[in-house]
Design a protein around this motif. Structure first.
Motif, PDB file in Angstrom:
ATOM      1  N   PHE A   1      51.536  41.309  51.533  1.00  0.00           N
ATOM      2  CA  PHE A   1      50.551  40.249  51.708  1.00  0.00           C
ATOM      3  C   PHE A   1      49.220  40.560  51.030  1.00  0.00           C
TER       4      PHE A   1
ATOM      5  N   ARG B   1      44.626  27.060  53.711  1.00  0.00           N
ATOM      6  CA  ARG B   1      44.561  28.423  53.193  1.00  0.00           C
ATOM      7  C   ARG B   1      43.458  28.624  52.151  1.00  0.00           C
TER       8      ARG B   1
ATOM      9  N   THR C   1      46.321  35.828  53.666  1.00  0.00           N
ATOM     10  CA  THR C   1      47.394  35.754  54.665  1.00  0.00           C
ATOM     11  C   THR C   1      46.865  36.268  55.995  1.00  0.00           C
TER      12      THR C   1
ATOM     13  N   GLY D   1      44.182  33.245  55.800  1.00  0.00           N
ATOM     14  CA  GLY D   1      45.306  32.343  55.599  1.00  0.00           C
ATOM     15  C   GLY D   1      45.135  30.962  56.186  1.00  0.00           C
TER      16      GLY D   1
ATOM     17  N   PHE E   1      50.514  31.811  56.647  1.00  0.00           N
ATOM     18  CA  PHE E   1      49.336  31.013  56.292  1.00  0.00           C
ATOM     19  C   PHE E   1      49.597  29.530  56.516  1.00  0.00           C
TER      20      PHE E   1
END
Length: 467
Positions: A311, A105, A318, A111, A100
């Protein structure tokens, strides 16, 4: 009146995805994009066309493409010839990452890698303008492609928009814009741009960078109306719809749809409570059933959500990242080195697992959908996996998904009310769920059977050769 080939062979076969490149390409100015009865933007003929098929050259769902651009494989050979790696599921690539942008983000759907890359392109003078999707004040439209020429302009366009848009709104300006342009798009839109670059070499220089967004299918504007109806907002009162409102205290998949009503009061609904919207094909464009590009294979860089452990536990978001050109690779490496990006290499098998559902539908199930279409005398574009065999139970899944997609559009068109819609779709969705469960159980049994024989074989070999 001479009828446009793109109308005859694409629109009338329900294959128009709405990219709008045919509008730009047509020398007769005979085409424009309009909303159809199913809530999609499609090409319409407004006067006689004598372009001899030039509009068809740039169509990503052209049933009769030239051999040099027959599929994504041939097109990638033209534009990504220096990419060192190849995988049949993801095309040509340099490297695969996950991570990211520290700066972007929290203000992005995932991300923030898309905003980071585009900002780098602008600030390093690699391009002068960005074509991406922004909010518009046009009644009932909400979003459209617009031009950004600064970082501040760009930050307005940093969210995912599950709403039909067309490139025709910006390509009409491309010949009058000074400087170079980067474009953000889903796979079919990126393919249309590559086809335009192939037919018009000046566009290769004009558009040096393409960001591909990994896509689960293009939704009708009915999708937005349905979600708004779920929170008791009528279609005429929808304002500022947000499709991926994050919950940073929860998981990545625990996001909400939100929009404002006529009194500018925001209401929202967690998408987990709505039910499966992607695997079922609800409100999806028919052309998406004939797309086998899961990872936007023709872009310089492909970005998607990292739907995998660990994630998916992080609600901040992400990205998975596939670099396909040297410029894209260098931008990622630079971001890692200066610590603007928190990004690591992602093993190929992990990336493939993160997109498994889409690979199954678009690759494994595609031959069954093509077979059904041809039985109904529908034209379809040539595809790389169309001759593969499809198990009978998975054919049933594909057939029912086609029905669910078509019925969802017809039902909403006749009665745009979420409660009535859910009741009407209950039976076909239950049938689809049943077929899907049968298919998954059979796959699981096959897997267990193969593992059993592998273990048995290993034990026999060990018994015969203990040393």
């Amino acid at each position: 009146m001479n009828s446009s080939k793109v109308i005859q062979l694409v629109v009338e076969n329900n294959l128009c995805i709405g990219c709008g490149l045919c509008v730009y390409k047509c020398p007769s100015d005979a085409l424009e994009m309009k909303w159809n009865s199913e809530g999609f933007l499609v090409a319409n003929e407004i006067k006689s066309c004598d372009c001899e098929g030039k509009c068809l050259e740039v169509c990503p769902f052209n049933p009769f493409p030239k051999d040099e651009v027959k599929t994504e494989n041939e097109i990638s050979d033209l534009f990504l010839k220096n990419s060192p790696n190849f995988h049949k599921k993801i095309g040509k690539y340099n490297n695969i990452y996950a991570g990211f942008s520290e700066e972007f983000r929290l203000n992005s759907s995932s991300g923030g890698l898309g905003t980071y890359i585009l900002t780098e392109l602008l600030e390093n003078k690699i391009v002068d303008h960005i074509f991406s999707i922004k909010e518009t004040k046009k009644s009932g439209v909400f979003y459209e492609y617009s031009v950004s020429s600064s970082k501040s302009d760009l930050l307005i366009a940093s969210k995912t928009r599950y709403f039909p848009v067309t490139l025709s709104t910006v390509f009409s300006k491309i010949d009058n814009l000074e400087g170079k342009i980067a474009i953000v798009g889903v796979g079919c839109f990126i393919k249309a741009i590559r086809l335009a670059q192939n037919s018009d070499p000046k566009l290769k220089d004009k558009i040096p960078f393409l960001i591909g967004i990994i896509c689960g299918g293009v939704k009708s504007k009915f999708f937005t109306e349905y979600l708004a109806s779920k929170i008791n907002i009528k279609s005429e009162n929808i304002h500022n719809p947000q499709f991926r409102k994050k919950n940073i205290e929860s998981s990545a998949s625990d996001y909400s749809f939100a929009c404002e009503n006529e009194d500018e009061v925001e209401k929202s609904i967690r998408m987990k409570t709505v039910g499966e919207m992607w695997g079922t094909g609800l409100f999806k464009n028919n052309a998406c059933d004939f797309c086998d590009d899961v990872t936007t294979e023709l872009a310089d860089i492909s970005l998607g959500d990292a739907w995998m452990d660990p994630f998916d536990k992080d609600g901040k978001g992400t990205n998975v990242i596939v670099t396909r050109s040297l410029l894209a690779e260098n931008l990622i490496k630079k971001g890692i080195q200066n610590k603007s990006l928190k990004v690591d290499f992602l093993p190929l098998e992990n990336f493939l697992a993160s997109q498994e559902g889409s690979f199954n539908h678009r690759h494994l199930g595609l031959p069954a959908r093509i077979e059904i279409a041809k039985k109904n005398n529908q034209l379809v574009p040539p595809k790389r996996n169309e001759k593969e065999k499809v198990p009978f139970d998975f054919k049933l899944v594909q057939k029912q998904r086609i029905k669910v997609r078509a019925e969802s559009l017809e039902i909403w068109k006749s009665n745009p009310d979420a409660k009535s819609f859910d009741a009407a779709m209950e039976k076909p969705l239950k049938k689809l769920k049943l077929y899907t469960e049968i298919y998954h159980k059979r796959r699981r049994l096959n897997y267990l059977r193969s593992r059993f024989y592998e273990i048995l074989k290993e034990r026999i070999l060990f018994k015969n050769n203990p040393n």
